[in-house]
Design a protein around this motif. Structure first.
Motif, mmCIF file in Angstrom:
data_model
loop_
_atom_site.group_PDB
_atom_site.id
_atom_site.type_symbol
_atom_site.label_atom_id
_atom_site.label_comp_id
_atom_site.label_asym_id
_atom_site.label_seq_id
_atom_site.Cartn_x
_atom_site.Cartn_y
_atom_site.Cartn_z
ATOM 1 N N ASP A 76 12.694 -25.820 14.719
ATOM 2 C CA ASP A 76 13.735 -26.943 15.399
ATOM 3 C C ASP A 76 15.422 -26.314 14.454
ATOM 4 O O ASP A 76 16.058 -27.095 15.360
ATOM 5 C CB ASP A 76 12.983 -27.990 14.956
ATOM 6 C CG ASP A 76 12.101 -28.401 14.551
ATOM 7 O OD1 ASP A 76 11.356 -29.089 16.279
ATOM 8 O OD2 ASP A 76 11.376 -28.983 14.052
ATOM 9 N N MET A 77 15.479 -24.934 14.922
ATOM 10 C CA MET A 77 16.793 -24.552 14.683
ATOM 11 C C MET A 77 17.733 -23.291 15.721
ATOM 12 O O MET A 77 16.970 -22.934 16.372
ATOM 13 C CB MET A 77 16.388 -23.854 13.266
ATOM 14 C CG MET A 77 16.854 -24.959 11.497
ATOM 15 S SD MET A 77 17.350 -24.045 10.445
ATOM 16 C CE MET A 77 15.496 -22.694 10.720
ATOM 17 N N ASP A 78 18.532 -23.700 15.460
ATOM 18 C CA ASP A 78 19.689 -22.729 16.484
ATOM 19 C C ASP A 78 19.009 -21.393 15.650
ATOM 20 O O ASP A 78 19.399 -21.102 14.544
ATOM 21 C CB ASP A 78 21.384 -22.899 16.553
ATOM 22 C CG ASP A 78 21.614 -22.725 15.254
ATOM 23 O OD1 ASP A 78 22.065 -22.172 14.572
ATOM 24 O OD2 ASP A 78 21.780 -24.260 15.107
ATOM 25 N N LEU A 79 19.755 -19.687 16.011
ATOM 26 C CA LEU A 79 18.939 -18.761 15.811
ATOM 27 C C LEU A 79 20.595 -18.708 14.709
ATOM 28 O O LEU A 79 19.571 -18.028 13.697
ATOM 29 C CB LEU A 79 19.384 -17.751 17.327
ATOM 30 C CG LEU A 79 19.261 -16.052 16.514
ATOM 31 C CD1 LEU A 79 17.857 -16.207 16.016
ATOM 32 C CD2 LEU A 79 19.454 -15.310 17.561
ATOM 33 N N ALA A 80 21.381 -18.807 15.169
ATOM 34 C CA ALA A 80 22.279 -18.697 13.608
ATOM 35 C C ALA A 80 22.309 -19.240 12.205
ATOM 36 O O ALA A 80 21.945 -18.509 11.745
ATOM 37 C CB ALA A 80 24.148 -19.062 13.901
ATOM 38 N N THR A 81 21.854 -20.628 12.529
ATOM 39 C CA THR A 81 20.781 -21.654 11.018
ATOM 40 C C THR A 81 20.037 -20.108 10.706
ATOM 41 O O THR A 81 19.545 -20.592 9.908
ATOM 42 C CB THR A 81 20.788 -22.780 11.214
ATOM 43 O OG1 THR A 81 22.273 -23.214 12.123
ATOM 44 C CG2 THR A 81 20.299 -23.560 10.488
ATOM 45 N N SER A 128 11.922 -22.509 12.353
ATOM 46 C CA SER A 128 13.189 -22.184 13.621
ATOM 47 C C SER A 128 12.857 -22.780 14.501
ATOM 48 O O SER A 128 13.601 -22.502 15.974
ATOM 49 C CB SER A 128 12.270 -20.699 13.655
ATOM 50 O OG SER A 128 11.381 -20.238 13.931
#
Length: 257
Positions: free
Chosen positions: A216-221, A214
């Motif tokens: 390194d990820m956007d929230l939607a992903t 998380s």
């Protein structure tokens, strides 16, 4: 030379056993530690790991600089990025890892600790990323993880001054979870380990991987990945076990399947 490894009821205990060198790591110790982490990753009998140092002076002083002075390596080794992988060097170990900090946590010892999930320290422990004092940078994640785990100004203070902070200060800024007397260190670390090991192994590994990724990820992903993983876990034996145990008001015995 010794990286001690013990396994008891799902809990692996790794001990850097070189107290005469403040548990500093030479090439041979790095190789043995890499093997230990690979075993934690691959052995289904292991649910959680605890890493500590021998003696009462240091958790780990990082690389044994004297052993590397004058040591020549081929330039091509720079691209052997999967050779001798370590927890802090990028080896993906999704099982929870607890560090029991028994003394000074410096340099590579600090970057090792930053790659663990829960941290318990003795009252006299100190923490430092002191590489700038030696003309180098804190590698193996030293400049990367510290920025994600501490407030910007605190992380920069540690990186740029190279000065040590106390266990109390480390806990205050959220670097560690708990400070205990030396006599209680292993009990405190193993208490965490046993409570974690009692949970469903697949859910533990999935939770850790989702949480780490998380960053390194956007929230939607991230939300979508949670949905996908939960859908998979709903069909696991462990989930069925948990449901049955809840209905029968008993403690579930998870198998990691």
């Amino acid at each position: 030379m010794s990286i001690d490894f013990a396994l008891t009821e799902g809990v692996a205990l790794i001990t850097i056993n070189r107290p005469e060198r403040r548990n500093a790591l030479d090439a041979e110790h790095y190789a043995a530690l890499s093997e230990a982490w690979e075993r934690v990753r691959d052995d289904a009998a292991i649910r959680v790991a605890v890493i500590t140092g021998a003696g009462d002076k240091a958790f780990c002083a990082g690389a044994d600089i004297k052993s590397f002075v004058g040591r020549e390596t081929e330039l091509s080794e720079l691209w052997l990025t999967q050779k001798g992988q370590l927890l802090n060097r990028g080896l993906e170990v999704w099982k929870p890892v607890i560090s029991a900090i028994n003394g000074a946590c410096v340099g590579g010892g600090m970057t090792l600790m930053l790659a663990t999930d829960i941290r318990v320290a003795v009252e006299g422990a100190t923490f430092a990323v002191s590489e700038a004092k030696r003309g180098i940078v804190a590698a193996n994640g030293g400049t990367q993880r510290i920025m994600k785990q501490l407030p910007y100004a605190v992380a920069m203070e540690m990186l740029l001054t190279g000065d040590a902070v106390s266990a109390e200060r480390a806990m205050q800024v959220g670097l560690i979870n708990k400070v205990v007397p030396a006599s209680e260190l292993m009990n405190a670390a193993l208490d965490y380990a046993c409570r974690i090991a009692a949970n469903a192994p697949l859910a533990l590994q999935a939770s850790k991987e989702l949480a780490v990724r998380s960053l390194d990820m956007d929230l939607a992903t991230g939300l979508r990945m949670e949905q996908m993983v939960n859908r998979i876990l709903h069909h696991s034996e462990d989930t069925a076990t948990a449901k049955a145990a809840f209905a029968e008001k008993r403690t579930p015995e998870f198998k990691g399947r």
